[in-house]
Write a protein that holds these residues in place. Structure first.
Motif, PDB file in Angstrom:
ATOM      1  N   SER A 404       0.506 -12.519  -1.912  1.00 42.21           N
ATOM      2  CA  SER A 404       0.676 -13.173  -3.112  1.00 42.21           C
ATOM      3  C   SER A 404       2.280 -12.771  -3.945  1.00 42.21           C
ATOM      4  N   GLU A 405       2.533 -13.699  -4.446  1.00 42.90           N
ATOM      5  CA  GLU A 405       3.792 -13.637  -5.252  1.00 42.90           C
ATOM      6  C   GLU A 405       3.882 -12.310  -6.238  1.00 42.90           C
ATOM      7  N   ILE A 406       2.895 -11.818  -6.886  1.00 41.44           N
ATOM      8  CA  ILE A 406       2.958 -10.601  -7.598  1.00 41.44           C
ATOM      9  C   ILE A 406       3.026  -9.333  -6.636  1.00 41.44           C
ATOM     10  N   PHE A 407       2.387  -9.445  -5.528  1.00 37.33           N
ATOM     11  CA  PHE A 407       2.677  -8.547  -4.575  1.00 37.33           C
ATOM     12  C   PHE A 407       4.150  -8.174  -4.362  1.00 37.33           C
ATOM     13  N   ASP A 408       4.894  -9.414  -3.900  1.00 38.43           N
ATOM     14  CA  ASP A 408       6.084  -9.270  -3.781  1.00 38.43           C
ATOM     15  C   ASP A 408       6.958  -8.871  -4.548  1.00 38.43           C
ATOM     16  N   ASP A 409       6.702  -9.115  -6.047  1.00 42.01           N
ATOM     17  CA  ASP A 409       7.492  -8.608  -7.039  1.00 42.01           C
ATOM     18  C   ASP A 409       7.295  -7.028  -7.197  1.00 42.01           C
ATOM     19  N   LEU A 410       6.201  -6.633  -7.044  1.00 38.67           N
ATOM     20  CA  LEU A 410       6.039  -5.095  -7.124  1.00 38.67           C
ATOM     21  C   LEU A 410       6.346  -4.479  -6.044  1.00 38.67           C
ATOM     22  N   ARG A 411       6.660  -5.058  -4.803  1.00 38.61           N
ATOM     23  CA  ARG A 411       7.444  -4.421  -3.796  1.00 38.61           C
ATOM     24  C   ARG A 411       8.756  -4.264  -3.830  1.00 38.61           C
ATOM     25  N   ARG A 412       9.288  -5.319  -4.798  1.00 40.51           N
ATOM     26  CA  ARG A 412      10.831  -5.447  -4.936  1.00 40.51           C
ATOM     27  C   ARG A 412      11.117  -4.370  -6.176  1.00 40.51           C
ATOM     28  N   GLU A 413      10.099  -4.253  -7.029  1.00 43.62           N
ATOM     29  CA  GLU A 413      10.254  -3.187  -8.210  1.00 43.62           C
ATOM     30  C   GLU A 413      10.059  -1.840  -7.655  1.00 43.62           C
ATOM     31  N   GLY A 414       9.581  -1.623  -6.526  1.00 47.22           N
ATOM     32  CA  GLY A 414       9.420  -0.058  -5.830  1.00 47.22           C
ATOM     33  C   GLY A 414       8.070   0.201  -6.323  1.00 47.22           C
ATOM     34  N   ARG A 415       7.092  -0.567  -6.930  1.00 50.23           N
ATOM     35  CA  ARG A 415       5.955  -0.261  -7.359  1.00 50.23           C
ATOM     36  C   ARG A 415       4.922   0.228  -6.170  1.00 50.23           C
ATOM     37  N   ILE A 416       5.040  -0.514  -5.003  1.00 46.84           N
ATOM     38  CA  ILE A 416       4.472  -0.233  -3.842  1.00 46.84           C
ATOM     39  C   ILE A 416       5.419   0.180  -2.547  1.00 46.84           C
ATOM     40  N   PRO A 417       5.814   1.542  -2.753  1.00 48.26           N
ATOM     41  CA  PRO A 417       6.775   1.962  -2.091  1.00 48.26           C
ATOM     42  C   PRO A 417       6.561   2.200  -0.545  1.00 48.26           C
ATOM     43  N   GLU A 418       5.345   2.368  -0.227  1.00 46.07           N
ATOM     44  CA  GLU A 418       4.938   2.482   1.247  1.00 46.07           C
ATOM     45  C   GLU A 418       3.422   1.884   1.440  1.00 46.07           C
ATOM     46  N   PHE A 419       3.069   1.360   2.554  1.00 44.28           N
ATOM     47  CA  PHE A 419       1.616   0.808   2.732  1.00 44.28           C
ATOM     48  C   PHE A 419       1.050   2.097   3.420  1.00 44.28           C
ATOM     49  N   THR A 420       0.133   2.776   2.633  1.00 42.03           N
ATOM     50  CA  THR A 420      -0.741   3.787   3.168  1.00 42.03           C
ATOM     51  C   THR A 420      -2.028   3.273   3.146  1.00 42.03           C
ATOM     52  N   ASP A 421      -2.916   4.034   3.830  1.00 39.04           N
ATOM     53  CA  ASP A 421      -4.263   3.541   3.821  1.00 39.04           C
ATOM     54  C   ASP A 421      -4.819   3.885   2.242  1.00 39.04           C
ATOM     55  N   ASP A 422      -4.353   4.759   1.699  1.00 43.47           N
ATOM     56  CA  ASP A 422      -4.955   4.916   0.212  1.00 43.47           C
ATOM     57  C   ASP A 422      -4.499   3.624  -0.504  1.00 43.47           C
ATOM     58  N   TYR A 423      -3.449   2.858  -0.186  1.00 45.55           N
ATOM     59  CA  TYR A 423      -2.832   1.613  -0.941  1.00 45.55           C
ATOM     60  C   TYR A 423      -3.819   0.706  -0.536  1.00 45.55           C
ATOM     61  N   PHE A 424      -4.239   0.449   0.494  1.00 47.01           N
ATOM     62  CA  PHE A 424      -5.099  -0.586   1.118  1.00 47.01           C
ATOM     63  C   PHE A 424      -6.361  -0.240   0.596  1.00 47.01           C
ATOM     64  N   THR A 425      -7.065   0.642   0.652  1.00 50.58           N
ATOM     65  CA  THR A 425      -8.594   0.854   0.021  1.00 50.58           C
ATOM     66  C   THR A 425      -8.555   0.753  -1.434  1.00 50.58           C
ATOM     67  N   SER A 426      -7.347   1.159  -2.059  1.00 51.44           N
ATOM     68  CA  SER A 426      -7.437   1.107  -3.582  1.00 51.44           C
ATOM     69  C   SER A 426      -7.499  -0.231  -4.089  1.00 51.44           C
ATOM     70  N   LEU A 427      -7.315  -1.302  -3.311  1.00 53.54           N
ATOM     71  CA  LEU A 427      -7.551  -2.849  -3.450  1.00 53.54           C
ATOM     72  C   LEU A 427      -9.050  -2.884  -3.657  1.00 53.54           C
ATOM     73  N   LEU A 428     -10.020  -2.156  -3.206  1.00 52.89           N
ATOM     74  CA  LEU A 428     -11.396  -2.317  -3.341  1.00 52.89           C
ATOM     75  C   LEU A 428     -11.690  -2.029  -4.820  1.00 52.89           C
ATOM     76  N   SER A 429     -10.733  -1.631  -5.677  1.00 51.62           N
ATOM     77  CA  SER A 429     -11.005  -1.257  -7.090  1.00 51.62           C
ATOM     78  C   SER A 429     -11.468  -2.450  -7.764  1.00 51.62           C
ATOM     79  N   TYR A 430     -11.091  -3.561  -7.249  1.00 54.04           N
ATOM     80  CA  TYR A 430     -11.417  -4.592  -7.991  1.00 54.04           C
ATOM     81  C   TYR A 430     -12.964  -5.028  -8.307  1.00 54.04           C
ATOM     82  N   SER A 431     -13.752  -4.287  -7.163  1.00 53.12           N
ATOM     83  CA  SER A 431     -15.266  -4.787  -7.176  1.00 53.12           C
ATOM     84  C   SER A 431     -16.015  -3.397  -7.644  1.00 53.12           C
ATOM     85  N   ASP A 432     -15.130  -2.059  -7.942  1.00 56.50           N
ATOM     86  CA  ASP A 432     -15.662  -0.767  -8.088  1.00 56.50           C
ATOM     87  C   ASP A 432     -15.774  -0.525  -9.287  1.00 56.50           C
ATOM     88  N   LEU A 433     -17.065  -0.449 -10.259  1.00 57.88           N
ATOM     89  CA  LEU A 433     -17.056  -0.146 -11.566  1.00 57.88           C
ATOM     90  C   LEU A 433     -16.624   1.401 -11.661  1.00 57.88           C
TER      91      LEU A 433
END
Length: 513
Positions: A404-433
């Motif tokens: 996504s475009e916002i993902f690329d923006d966050l990468r350029r800003e250094g907000r997602i510095p590395e792709f860890t397993d924790d980053y990927f599983t954090s994407l589940l927060s959209y459905s986790d109350l």
């Protein structure tokens, strides 16, 4: 003729999810059909559909729904020469790479090919993070994977196969993009005979509301819009192509005959783009009198939906429909390139409800540049939707999905510095109350979680205040096991699980790779 096996990764979900989600793998069924039509011997292991009720721990608050790793390996035919794995969702990557590694350990001579939205968005990363993977198919896969297997079988230069990524020495090669399939009528129908379809049909699993034996379908491919939170432009491009309405109806007739289907869930990114198409489609269904219901659960636009079209849709069997406004703030809508007008959306919702449709809307909060002003505007919009008569509302929290475009923006800003397993599983927060990950500096995790819960409470409190009879009807439908809305289905499912006890936790937790 090559021996080709496809594997669907089981479902990875957060413990805070309200219900299990199991739907037939339509994308993999399409790809398997194309490979089989090319003359190859094909098997498909649906690691979710083969055991939809099995749940076991992954790690922390995460669980797996489906077959265990040993069961997946045992199900793969021992003579498999090519093994394809679907990497549809980025949050499943920590589990998917373990599945790939385990398969290659058991079948070291087999060629591992992966595809799907996650693989397309992060091809080079997938090759680097999971040595078991040999090739990545980018984007629409039906033609590409057939061309790749043909090139490998005949020993041709792989750089001549468009739409793939693979290792070459110390680096990787990404070949030129493959053009989208224009004549989509030539794409072979999904190979449902390779899928344990009855496990889904007989247990009431549906992407929409459970109103009968439901099968997924696609009437279109692609989406013409460029929302910045969506990976569609990279996966599918912005070319929207519709199938011939007669062919879609013929496929429905075939499913009624073969599988006694009672309901169709359309999984399209955006079904209703051209008003003429939906009018023709509805006219054919009305003429045929098939007695089928259908739903648009994935979210659609409002531009072509007026009193005429929604009235025809209801007469043709449409019962549930989701809109995807995402926000009620004009500023936020402009930021995310969501080209809708809230007032027009409200009018479309009113016309749909007036014509007897059960209507849901999807809202996302916590986009990186949102401020309180934008959130308050969205809350106001939520109340307006309730006043208009909307039946259901989902409030999700933003997650930066690769591609996504916002993902690329966050990468350029250094907000997602590395792709860890924790980053990927954090994407589940959209459905986790219970667990929310915020990507907005103004809203820490706990505050964004409160915003989400408040948005949901605001909608349902307003809805019952404006229409008190709704609560009585909700309770009646739940108790009679005849849900008409997504809320009713979720509550009914949760109550049934409570009566039976929690879903069984079997097997052992998978070790982190």
């Amino acid at each position: 003729m090559a021996k080709v096996s496809f594997v669907r990764v089981p479902n990875l979900f957060a413990g805070g999810a309200l219900t299990l989600s199991a739907t037939p793998p339509i994308g993999l069924a399409y790809v398997a059909a194309s490979v089989r039509e090319a003359g190859h011997d094909v098997a498909l292991i649906d690691a979710l559909g083969e055991n939809t009720e099995n749940v076991y721990p992954f790690r922390g608050n995460l669980y797996v729904n489906g077959l265990t790793l040993p069961d997946i390996i045992a199900a793969v035919p021992p003579d498999s020469e090519y093994i394809g794995v679907s990497l549809a969702f980025s949050h499943e990557w920590p589990l998917a790479k373990q599945v790939c590694a385990a398969i290659v350990e058991r079948f070291p001579k087999a060629v591992m090919i992966v595809g799907g939205e996650h693989a397309t968005a992060m091809a080079e990363f997938c090759l680097g993070d999971c040595p078991a993977i040999d090739y990545v198919v980018l984007g629409e896969a039906e033609e590409t994977i057939v061309a790749l297997i043909d090139a490998l079988e005949k020993g041709r230069d792989l750089k001549g196969v468009n739409g793939i990524c693979f290792r070459d020495g110390a680096g990787t090669v990404r070949t030129p993009s493959r053009a989208r399939i224009r004549d989509i009528e030539q794409i072979h129908a999904p190979a449902w005979d390779l899928v344990p379809l009855e496990n889904y049909l007989s247990r009431g699993y549906s992407f929409g509301v459970n109103i009968g034996r439901s099968i997924p379908m696609l009437a279109t491919r692609g989406c013409p819009y460029q929302c910045t939170f969506c990976s569609n432009p990279q996966m599918w491009t912005t070319r929207w192509i519709s199938r011939d309405a007669k062919a879609v109806v013929a496929e429905i007739e075939d499913y009624i005959r073969r599988y006694q289907i009672e309901n169709i869930d359309f999984y399209d990114l955006t079904v209703v783009v051209k008003r003429d198409w939906i009018i023709e489609f509805c006219g054919l269904l009305i003429e045929k009198k098939l007695g089928i219901t259908w739903q648009l659960p994935s979210g659609t636009r409002s531009e072509a939906l007026d009193g005429v079209t929604t009235g025809l849709m209801q007469r043709a069997g449409c019962r549930n429909m989701s809109y995807a406004p995402e926000s009620g703030s004009p500023e936020t809508l402009e930021m995310i390139k969501k080209k809708i007008k809230p007032a027009r959306m409200i009018e479309s919702v009113k016309s749909s409800i007036a014509n007897g449709l059960n209507v849901k809307a999807n809202i996302i909060v916590g986009f990186p540049k949102e401020r309180w002003k934008n959130i308050l505007e969205t809350f106001t919009f939520i109340v307006r939707l309730a006043f208009a008569g909307l039946h259901d509302l989902s409030v999700w929290t933003f997650s930066p999905y690769p591609g996504s475009e916002i993902f690329d923006d966050l990468r350029r800003e250094g907000r997602i510095p590395e792709f860890t397993d924790d980053y990927f599983t954090s994407l589940l927060s959209y459905s986790d109350l219970k667990n929310v990950r915020s990507w907005n500096a103004c809203f820490p995790d706990s505050r964004l979680r409160a915003i989400r819960i408040f948005g949901l409470l605001l909608f349902y409190a307003s809805s019952y205040l404006f229409r008190p009879y709704r609560l009585v009807r909700n309770i009646r439908n739940i108790l009679s096991h005849k849900p008409e809305s997504r809320l009713e289905m979720i509550v009914e499912t949760a109550l049934n699980r409570h009566k039976k006890g929690s879903a069984p936790i079997r097997g052992q937790a998978l070790k982190a790779a």
